[in-house]
Every structure is written in C-alpha cells, then in structure tokens.
Design a protein around this motif. Structure first.
Motif, short mmCIF file in Angstrom:
data_model
loop_
_atom_site.label_atom_id
_atom_site.label_comp_id
_atom_site.label_asym_id
_atom_site.label_seq_id
_atom_site.Cartn_x
_atom_site.Cartn_y
_atom_site.Cartn_z
N ALA A 125 -49.84 -4.62 67.52
CA ALA A 125 -48.70 -4.87 66.62
C ALA A 125 -47.52 -3.97 67.00
CB ALA A 125 -49.10 -4.66 65.17
N ASP A 126 -47.81 -2.73 67.34
CA ASP A 126 -46.74 -1.80 67.72
C ASP A 126 -46.05 -2.27 68.99
OD1 ASP A 126 -45.26 0.70 67.43
OD2 ASP A 126 -46.36 1.37 69.20
N LEU A 127 -46.81 -2.71 69.98
CA LEU A 127 -46.22 -3.23 71.21
C LEU A 127 -45.36 -4.45 70.94
CD1 LEU A 127 -49.27 -2.88 73.64
CD2 LEU A 127 -47.15 -1.55 73.72
N GLN A 128 -45.83 -5.33 70.07
CA GLN A 128 -45.06 -6.53 69.77
C GLN A 128 -43.81 -6.21 68.95
OE1 GLN A 128 -45.87 -9.94 70.99
NE2 GLN A 128 -46.62 -8.28 72.28
N ASN A 129 -43.89 -5.22 68.07
CA ASN A 129 -42.69 -4.79 67.35
C ASN A 129 -41.66 -4.20 68.30
OD1 ASN A 129 -43.19 -5.53 64.62
ND2 ASN A 129 -44.58 -3.79 64.36
N GLN A 130 -42.12 -3.47 69.31
CA GLN A 130 -41.20 -2.94 70.31
C GLN A 130 -40.50 -4.08 71.05
OE1 GLN A 130 -42.97 0.05 72.94
NE2 GLN A 130 -44.34 0.67 71.28
N TRP A 131 -41.26 -5.12 71.37
CA TRP A 131 -40.68 -6.27 72.08
C TRP A 131 -39.66 -6.99 71.18
CZ3 TRP A 131 -38.97 -8.21 76.13
CH2 TRP A 131 -38.86 -9.59 76.36
N GLN A 132 -39.99 -7.14 69.90
CA GLN A 132 -39.03 -7.75 68.98
C GLN A 132 -37.74 -6.94 68.92
OE1 GLN A 132 -39.38 -10.73 67.02
NE2 GLN A 132 -41.00 -11.00 68.55
N ALA A 133 -37.87 -5.61 68.87
CA ALA A 133 -36.70 -4.75 68.82
C ALA A 133 -35.85 -4.90 70.08
CB ALA A 133 -37.13 -3.30 68.64
N MET A 134 -36.50 -5.06 71.22
CA MET A 134 -35.76 -5.24 72.48
C MET A 134 -35.01 -6.57 72.49
SD MET A 134 -38.79 -3.68 74.86
CE MET A 134 -38.07 -3.84 76.48
N MET A 135 -35.64 -7.62 71.96
CA MET A 135 -34.96 -8.91 71.89
C MET A 135 -33.78 -8.85 70.91
SD MET A 135 -37.82 -11.91 72.23
CE MET A 135 -38.90 -11.37 70.90
N MET A 136 -33.98 -8.17 69.78
CA MET A 136 -32.88 -8.03 68.82
C MET A 136 -31.72 -7.25 69.43
SD MET A 136 -34.56 -7.48 65.04
CE MET A 136 -35.85 -6.33 65.48
N ARG A 137 -32.04 -6.18 70.17
CA ARG A 137 -31.00 -5.39 70.82
C ARG A 137 -30.25 -6.22 71.84
NH1 ARG A 137 -26.88 -2.47 70.52
NH2 ARG A 137 -26.47 -1.14 72.33
N SER A 138 -30.97 -7.08 72.57
CA SER A 138 -30.32 -7.95 73.54
C SER A 138 -29.34 -8.90 72.85
CB SER A 138 -31.37 -8.76 74.31
OG SER A 138 -32.20 -7.90 75.07
N ALA A 139 -29.72 -9.41 71.69
CA ALA A 139 -28.82 -10.28 70.93
C ALA A 139 -27.60 -9.51 70.42
CB ALA A 139 -29.56 -10.92 69.76
N GLN A 140 -27.82 -8.28 69.97
CA GLN A 140 -26.70 -7.44 69.51
C GLN A 140 -25.71 -7.18 70.64
OE1 GLN A 140 -28.99 -4.14 68.08
NE2 GLN A 140 -29.13 -4.93 65.98
N ILE A 141 -26.22 -6.94 71.84
CA ILE A 141 -25.34 -6.72 72.99
C ILE A 141 -24.56 -7.99 73.30
CG2 ILE A 141 -25.34 -6.29 75.48
CD1 ILE A 141 -27.68 -4.35 75.00
N ALA A 142 -25.22 -9.15 73.20
CA ALA A 142 -24.52 -10.41 73.45
C ALA A 142 -23.40 -10.63 72.43
CB ALA A 142 -25.51 -11.58 73.40
N ILE A 143 -23.60 -10.17 71.20
CA ILE A 143 -22.53 -10.23 70.19
C ILE A 143 -21.39 -9.31 70.61
CG2 ILE A 143 -21.92 -9.68 67.79
CD1 ILE A 143 -24.84 -10.42 67.05
N GLN A 144 -21.72 -8.09 71.01
CA GLN A 144 -20.70 -7.12 71.42
C GLN A 144 -19.90 -7.61 72.63
OE1 GLN A 144 -23.03 -3.59 72.14
NE2 GLN A 144 -23.57 -3.34 69.98
N GLU A 145 -20.58 -8.33 73.52
CA GLU A 145 -19.92 -8.85 74.72
C GLU A 145 -19.09 -10.10 74.43
OE1 GLU A 145 -19.94 -7.56 77.92
OE2 GLU A 145 -20.87 -5.81 76.97
N GLY A 146 -19.18 -10.60 73.20
CA GLY A 146 -18.43 -11.80 72.84
C GLY A 146 -19.09 -13.09 73.25
#
Length: 199
Positions: A125-146
């Motif tokens: 579960a911890d490994l999968q939560n880390q992966w979810q956080a990485m995907m969320m961060r990738s989406a946040q960066i895509a927002i920042q990049e416009g």
C-alpha cells in the motif's frame, strides 16, 4: 556486486517471475530453492523468513518499475509529454517485461493481500501511495506548464489514470480481449483531452 548480492538478485528475479503468475501464495523458500538448485537453508539465509522475502520482492519490483517507467518519463519535457511517456512505459511494463510473464506484479498481488492486515500489505500500500503521489505531482506540473487546465483535480486525474491501467490488465489477462491495449490508449487520450487547457 558481491557473490552474495548476485545470488540474492538471481533469487529475486526468479521470485518475480513466479509471483507475477502465481502470487505470493505460489512462492515459497522450498519452491525457489528447487527451481534454482539451491539448498533451502542457503536460500533462507538471504531473507530469514517468507515475510522478509515478500517485502524484498516488493522492493525489487519497485526498483525495476522505477527504471522501466519513471526514469524514461523523467527524460521527457515537463508536463503533458512526460505524462504521455509515463503511460506508454507503464503499459510496456505490464505487457512486455521479460521478468513478469504474468503482467504487473503490483496488480497481481493487490487482490491477494488487500484484506490481509500486516507488514506486507502495508508495504505494498505504501509503494502504491508513493506511485499515486508521483502521478498527482506529474499532473500538477502539467497544470503549471499550462498543458492542463487550472481547475484540474490532480488526485482525480491520478485515480482515472490508475483505473485505465487496471481495466487494461483485467480485460487483457482475464478476458483475453485482444483490443485491451488499444482501448486503454483511447481512454488515455480521452483523459488527456479532458484535462487539457483551452488555448
């Protein structure tokens, strides 16, 4: 790499192959010792218990996942291009990885351990939560990049991306749907289009 480290790597590679098809229930110290022509005591000395073997196996799978999926994505430009590489590498991890004949190990094990409290379930579960956080961060960066719209919910984006991957595995492996990968790619394109910023 020392001889002990080489032996441990060989054991984990064989355990990965077996667990991707048979799950944790299908692997044991004895079974691995037989397959690798080792003594049980010799193999046991590398891990100490079945539980430690299972946790080491998850760590090994996570390391290989990062090398196969995350590292190629990090070489792509930030934002949408990175997410596109991430998804294509993620599909390839499940479909083409030579050490995973049964597909993604994390998918194979999730339903086996999800209702079994303990260190192995917690670790997965911890490994999968880390992966979810990485995907969320990738989406946040895509927002920042416009590339993605400002009001996009990164958690919902990660949830839907995970859902596409899980559906692909279900249709491809259980239902033997030969179009499962193409359906996943179409679903991904739809998700990206809905997330995209209007210009």
């Amino acid at each position: 790499m020392s001889k002990g480290q080489q032996t441990r790597a060989i054991i984990l590679t064989e355990a990965l192959r077996a667990a991707s098809v048979e799950g944790f229930q299908g692997i044991s110290i004895g079974m691995l010792a037989d397959r690798l022509k080792m003594s049980k005591s010799g193999l046991f000395a590398h891990f100490g218990s079945k539980e430690e073997l299972e946790k080491a196996l998850l760590d090994e799978a996570a390391q290989r996942f990062m090398e196969a999926v995350w590292q190629p994505a990090m070489k792509a430009p930030r934002g949408r291009p990175r997410i596109e590489i991430l998804f294509s590498s993620w599909l390839a991890w499940s479909i083409n990885h030579e050490d995973l004949p049964g597909g993604c190990l994390f998918v194979a094990l999730a339903s086996e351990v999800d209702d079994k409290p303990g260190p192995v379930r917690d670790h997965l579960a911890d490994l999968q939560n880390q992966w979810q956080a990485m995907m969320m961060r990738s989406a946040q960066i895509a927002i920042q990049e416009g590339h993605f719209r400002a009001d996009l919910d990164p958690r919902q984006f990660a949830y839907e991306l995970q859902g596409i991957f899980l559906a692909m595995n279900y249709y491809r492996r259980l239902l033997r749907d030969t179009a499962a990968v193409e359906r996943a790619e179409e679903s991904f394109r739809s998700l990206i289009d809905r997330a995209a910023a209007l210009h």
